[in-house]
Write a protein that holds these residues in place. Structure first.
Motif, PDB file in Angstrom:
ATOM      1  N   PRO A 117       0.817  -1.216   0.000  1.00  0.00           N
ATOM      2  CA  PRO A 117       0.000   0.000   0.000  1.00  0.00           C
ATOM      3  C   PRO A 117       0.847   1.261   0.000  1.00  0.00           C
ATOM      4  O   PRO A 117       1.891   1.326   0.647  1.00  0.00           O
ATOM      5  CB  PRO A 117      -0.823  -0.119   1.278  1.00  0.00           C
ATOM      6  CG  PRO A 117      -0.100  -1.090   2.130  1.00  0.00           C
ATOM      7  CD  PRO A 117       0.673  -1.992   1.214  1.00  0.00           C
ATOM      8  N   ALA A 118       0.393   2.256  -0.741  1.00  0.00           N
ATOM      9  CA  ALA A 118       1.114   3.533  -0.815  1.00  0.00           C
ATOM     10  C   ALA A 118       1.060   4.267   0.522  1.00  0.00           C
ATOM     11  O   ALA A 118       1.971   5.015   0.860  1.00  0.00           O
ATOM     12  CB  ALA A 118       0.511   4.398  -1.918  1.00  0.00           C
ATOM     13  N   ASP A 149      -2.383   1.495   9.074  1.00  0.00           N
ATOM     14  CA  ASP A 149      -2.656   1.937  10.444  1.00  0.00           C
ATOM     15  C   ASP A 149      -2.842   3.446  10.519  1.00  0.00           C
ATOM     16  O   ASP A 149      -3.717   3.938  11.237  1.00  0.00           O
ATOM     17  CB  ASP A 149      -1.546   1.494  11.391  1.00  0.00           C
ATOM     18  CG  ASP A 149      -1.530  -0.016  11.606  1.00  0.00           C
ATOM     19  OD1 ASP A 149      -2.618  -0.635  11.540  1.00  0.00           O
ATOM     20  OD2 ASP A 149      -0.446  -0.573  11.813  1.00  0.00           O
ATOM     21  N   GLU A 150      -2.034   4.185   9.776  1.00  0.00           N
ATOM     22  CA  GLU A 150      -2.190   5.645   9.753  1.00  0.00           C
ATOM     23  C   GLU A 150      -3.523   6.028   9.110  1.00  0.00           C
ATOM     24  O   GLU A 150      -4.192   6.961   9.567  1.00  0.00           O
ATOM     25  CB  GLU A 150      -1.035   6.301   9.001  1.00  0.00           C
ATOM     26  CG  GLU A 150       0.266   6.268   9.757  1.00  0.00           C
ATOM     27  CD  GLU A 150       1.387   6.961   8.998  1.00  0.00           C
ATOM     28  OE1 GLU A 150       1.099   7.851   8.173  1.00  0.00           O
ATOM     29  OE2 GLU A 150       2.547   6.608   9.252  1.00  0.00           O
ATOM     30  N   THR A 151      -3.897   5.310   8.055  1.00  0.00           N
ATOM     31  CA  THR A 151      -5.174   5.577   7.396  1.00  0.00           C
ATOM     32  C   THR A 151      -6.331   5.336   8.361  1.00  0.00           C
ATOM     33  O   THR A 151      -7.267   6.145   8.435  1.00  0.00           O
ATOM     34  CB  THR A 151      -5.327   4.688   6.149  1.00  0.00           C
ATOM     35  OG1 THR A 151      -4.220   4.939   5.271  1.00  0.00           O
ATOM     36  CG2 THR A 151      -6.621   4.965   5.422  1.00  0.00           C
ATOM     37  N   LEU A 152      -6.266   4.244   9.121  1.00  0.00           N
ATOM     38  CA  LEU A 152      -7.312   3.957  10.102  1.00  0.00           C
ATOM     39  C   LEU A 152      -7.360   5.034  11.188  1.00  0.00           C
ATOM     40  O   LEU A 152      -8.447   5.417  11.640  1.00  0.00           O
ATOM     41  CB  LEU A 152      -7.109   2.578  10.717  1.00  0.00           C
ATOM     42  CG  LEU A 152      -7.375   1.402   9.773  1.00  0.00           C
ATOM     43  CD1 LEU A 152      -6.967   0.089  10.442  1.00  0.00           C
ATOM     44  CD2 LEU A 152      -8.830   1.361   9.348  1.00  0.00           C
ATOM     45  N   ASP A 153      -6.209   5.543  11.608  1.00  0.00           N
ATOM     46  CA  ASP A 153      -6.177   6.621  12.597  1.00  0.00           C
ATOM     47  C   ASP A 153      -6.864   7.879  12.061  1.00  0.00           C
ATOM     48  O   ASP A 153      -7.597   8.554  12.793  1.00  0.00           O
ATOM     49  CB  ASP A 153      -4.742   6.948  13.007  1.00  0.00           C
ATOM     50  CG  ASP A 153      -4.128   5.898  13.919  1.00  0.00           C
ATOM     51  OD1 ASP A 153      -4.902   5.085  14.497  1.00  0.00           O
ATOM     52  OD2 ASP A 153      -2.893   5.886  14.058  1.00  0.00           O
ATOM     53  N   VAL A 154      -6.632   8.190  10.804  1.00  0.00           N
ATOM     54  CA  VAL A 154      -7.276   9.356  10.195  1.00  0.00           C
ATOM     55  C   VAL A 154      -8.790   9.161  10.167  1.00  0.00           C
ATOM     56  O   VAL A 154      -9.554  10.065  10.524  1.00  0.00           O
ATOM     57  CB  VAL A 154      -6.728   9.619   8.774  1.00  0.00           C
ATOM     58  CG1 VAL A 154      -7.573  10.647   8.044  1.00  0.00           C
ATOM     59  CG2 VAL A 154      -5.273  10.060   8.840  1.00  0.00           C
ATOM     60  N   VAL A 155      -9.231   7.983   9.766  1.00  0.00           N
ATOM     61  CA  VAL A 155     -10.672   7.703   9.704  1.00  0.00           C
ATOM     62  C   VAL A 155     -11.276   7.766  11.105  1.00  0.00           C
ATOM     63  O   VAL A 155     -12.349   8.361  11.304  1.00  0.00           O
ATOM     64  CB  VAL A 155     -10.940   6.336   9.035  1.00  0.00           C
ATOM     65  CG1 VAL A 155     -12.402   5.958   9.148  1.00  0.00           C
ATOM     66  CG2 VAL A 155     -10.515   6.375   7.574  1.00  0.00           C
ATOM     67  N   ARG A 156     -10.591   7.197  12.100  1.00  0.00           N
ATOM     68  CA  ARG A 156     -11.092   7.255  13.479  1.00  0.00           C
ATOM     69  C   ARG A 156     -11.188   8.712  13.965  1.00  0.00           C
ATOM     70  O   ARG A 156     -12.131   9.076  14.674  1.00  0.00           O
ATOM     71  CB  ARG A 156     -10.193   6.450  14.416  1.00  0.00           C
ATOM     72  CG  ARG A 156     -10.463   4.969  14.377  1.00  0.00           C
ATOM     73  CD  ARG A 156      -9.868   4.243  15.576  1.00  0.00           C
ATOM     74  NE  ARG A 156      -8.519   3.775  15.467  1.00  0.00           N
ATOM     75  CZ  ARG A 156      -8.092   2.798  14.650  1.00  0.00           C
ATOM     76  NH1 ARG A 156      -8.911   2.213  13.834  1.00  0.00           N
ATOM     77  NH2 ARG A 156      -6.839   2.421  14.655  1.00  0.00           N
TER      78      ARG A 156
END
Length: 84
Positions: free
Chosen positions: A51-52, A56-63
């Motif tokens: 993944p680019a 985990d960072e993407t999930l943190d942003v969504v949370r």
């Protein structure tokens, strides 16, 4: 995100960043090249399986976004631990 439908205007896309130290605005005047690069990056991600962006960072942003909506709706502070 803000989408303006202003009709025939020369600049079609801009991104603004706001931070504690400064802000920045960047105008994107070549949408085709930007779209082509995005599409190329997506294809490379699918091909490589790498993944680019860090999942985990993407999930943190969504949370964070979800917590913000809950906080706004319920008029209270929301911890990221509350968002699963």
């Amino acid at each position: 995100m803000q989408v303006d439908t202003l009709g025939d205007v020369p600049m079609t896309f801009s991104v603004e960043f706001y931070g504690t130290e400064r802000t920045g605005r960047y105008d994107l005047r070549d949408n085709f090249t930007a779209f082509r690069r995005t599409l190329w990056r997506f294809v490379e991600t699918v091909r490589s399986g790498d993944p680019a962006l860090d999942p985990d960072e993407t999930l943190d942003v969504v949370r964070t976004l979800i917590a913000g909506r809950i906080a706004d709706r319920e008029d209270r502070r929301v911890s990221l631990d509350e968002v699963t």
